[in-house]
Design a protein around this motif. Structure first.
Motif, PDB file in Angstrom:
ATOM      1  N   SER A 279       0.833  -1.206   0.000  1.00 32.14           N
ATOM      2  CA  SER A 279       0.000   0.000   0.000  1.00 32.14           C
ATOM      3  C   SER A 279       0.871   1.261   0.000  1.00 32.14           C
ATOM      4  N   SER A 280       2.072   1.210   0.611  1.00 34.54           N
ATOM      5  CA  SER A 280       2.969   2.376   0.556  1.00 34.54           C
ATOM      6  C   SER A 280       3.419   2.648  -0.878  1.00 34.54           C
TER       7      SER A 280
ATOM      8  N   ASP B 161       0.501   4.261  -2.610  1.00 34.20           N
ATOM      9  CA  ASP B 161       0.341   5.656  -2.151  1.00 34.20           C
ATOM     10  C   ASP B 161       1.376   6.557  -2.809  1.00 34.20           C
TER      11      ASP B 161
ATOM     12  N   LYS C  83       0.354   7.417  -6.181  1.00 30.79           N
ATOM     13  CA  LYS C  83      -0.800   8.330  -6.212  1.00 30.79           C
ATOM     14  C   LYS C  83      -0.386   9.755  -5.878  1.00 30.79           C
ATOM     15  N   GLU C  84       0.639   9.895  -5.002  1.00 34.92           N
ATOM     16  CA  GLU C  84       0.976  11.234  -4.505  1.00 34.92           C
ATOM     17  C   GLU C  84       2.096  11.920  -5.271  1.00 34.92           C
TER      18      GLU C  84
END
Ligand SMILES: [Zn+2]
Length: 216
Positions: free
Chosen positions: A56-57, A60, A63-64
């Motif tokens: 998930s990191s 993320d 996404k960021e």
């Protein structure tokens, strides 16, 4: 009989996952087959929660992260113009542009706090034996950037001191020569403060400072 083939089948799946993940890690910079395998075995030994956190990191991060439209560096955050904080900094010296190979080189120079100009990330080095050089580096984007930039007085080529870095320096100089002549822009290279074989990414502040002072 069926037991043997079932075991074979399971073994095959296991091998495929191992191989697949090893291949993924081998693509990471500086990672060879043996290190890639060590990563895979390390992950096997960790808990499911660890693996979930890791994946998930990674998602993320994707996404960021944005890529700056001007210097092509990756940065965390989003804005309408897709311009990073260095390119939008009004205090940065816009008369000087440093061309580096990759994001981690830029970070080293930025951390040294001895350079206050703008940056451009070339996206790679030019291989010595390669005819289609344009596909390896952002030479067209760099030329475009120079053409648009009326304040520019100097371009500093800052590549690692190894044969490929030297070759890239030579190639970029030849490609920029015409445009820089027309716009009266000086082209310099990081000085001999860096010793042969030095990777910019791993240079300390003092070395970067000297290399910048002795640029030629
Ligand atoms: Zn930028």
């Amino acid at each position: 009989m069926w037991l043997a083939s079932w075991m074979n089948f399971n073994l095959k799946i296991e091998m495929d996952i191992l191989e697949k993940l090893t291949e993924v890690f081998k693509e990471f910079p500086g990672i060879g087959e043996r290190q890639a395998r060590r990563f895979v075995y390390f992950l096997m030994s960790r808990s499911l929660e660890y693996a979930e956190n890791l994946s998930s990191s990674i998602l993320d991060l994707k996404k960021e992260v944005s890529q700056c439209k001007e210097c092509f560096r990756f940065f965390i955050g989003k804005n309408d113009k897709n311009i990073c904080e260095i390119c939008s900094d009004p205090n940065a010296d816009s008369s000087i542009l440093m061309v580096v190979e990759k994001d981690s080189d830029l970070e080293s120079v930025k951390k040294s706090k001895v350079y206050h100009g703008k940056y451009f990330i070339l996206g790679g080095l030019v291989p010595i034996v390669e005819k289609n050089t344009k596909s390896f580096v952002r030479i067209n984007e760099l030329l475009e950037r120079i053409r648009k930039d009326k304040n520019l007085k100097e371009i500093v080529l800052a590549f690692s001191l190894n044969p490929q870095g030297d070759h890239t320096d030579f190639y970029i100089r030849s490609q920029l020569k015409e445009a820089c002549k027309i716009q009266d822009i000086r082209i310099s290279s990081l000085g001999r403060g860096l010793s042969t074989g030095t990777e910019l990414e791993y240079s300390d502040n003092e070395t970067i400072k000297n290399a910048l002072k002795n640029r030629q």
